[in-house]
Write a protein that holds these residues in place. Sequence first.
Motif, mmCIF file in Angstrom:
data_model
loop_
_atom_site.group_PDB
_atom_site.id
_atom_site.type_symbol
_atom_site.label_atom_id
_atom_site.label_comp_id
_atom_site.label_asym_id
_atom_site.label_seq_id
_atom_site.Cartn_x
_atom_site.Cartn_y
_atom_site.Cartn_z
ATOM 1 N N LYS A 114 45.042 39.942 39.828
ATOM 2 C CA LYS A 114 45.630 38.891 40.657
ATOM 3 C C LYS A 114 46.254 37.794 39.810
ATOM 4 O O LYS A 114 47.344 37.331 40.093
ATOM 5 N N ARG A 115 45.550 37.360 38.775
ATOM 6 C CA ARG A 115 46.014 36.217 37.986
ATOM 7 C C ARG A 115 46.339 36.590 36.540
ATOM 8 O O ARG A 115 46.746 35.740 35.769
ATOM 9 N N ALA A 116 46.124 37.814 36.177
ATOM 10 C CA ALA A 116 46.368 38.240 34.799
ATOM 11 C C ALA A 116 47.421 39.348 34.803
ATOM 12 O O ALA A 116 47.794 39.868 35.851
ATOM 13 N N LYS A 117 47.883 39.721 33.629
ATOM 14 C CA LYS A 117 48.884 40.791 33.530
ATOM 15 C C LYS A 117 48.231 42.166 33.569
ATOM 16 O O LYS A 117 48.888 43.152 33.866
ATOM 17 N N ALA A 118 46.942 42.234 33.229
ATOM 18 C CA ALA A 118 46.263 43.527 33.184
ATOM 19 C C ALA A 118 44.778 43.339 33.475
ATOM 20 O O ALA A 118 44.244 42.231 33.418
#
Length: 148
Positions: A92-96
């Motif tokens: 949701k808030r990170a790239k991975a």
Amino acid sequence: MAGKSKSLKWFGKAVTAKMEQAQILGVNQTMAASAAEAKQNHTWQNRTGTLEGSIDIAEYAKAEADGVHGTWGARDIAYARIHELGGVIKPKRAKALAIPDPKKAGGVILVQSVTIPARPYLRPAADTQYPKLASRIRKAFEKASKKK
């Protein structure tokens, strides 16, 4: 039969009350049996026991305007639903997402998504126990009707 009359005593309210109590007892018994079966007959590898321990009656049966209702299942466990139904997890808030690397202690693998297969544990228990609901209600009603 002319000239003979018979009277009938109506116990409708008492019968209705006994039936309502039988329904409550039957629903509670069915929910308890379903929860016990779900705890014992799941397909996942149990590591911590947290999900298994969360399976219980959430709200005991009570009479409401449209019938008798109760709730059971896994309580307060964020991942309970994805275990039951399966699905895809995306960040949701990170790239991975960081997944622990089983080959390297303390290492992680970065991935864009993880597909979790369905591992139903509530539905199979309900499928086994719910057909017994009518019988449980009938037995509770018969037992209540024998008491005076």
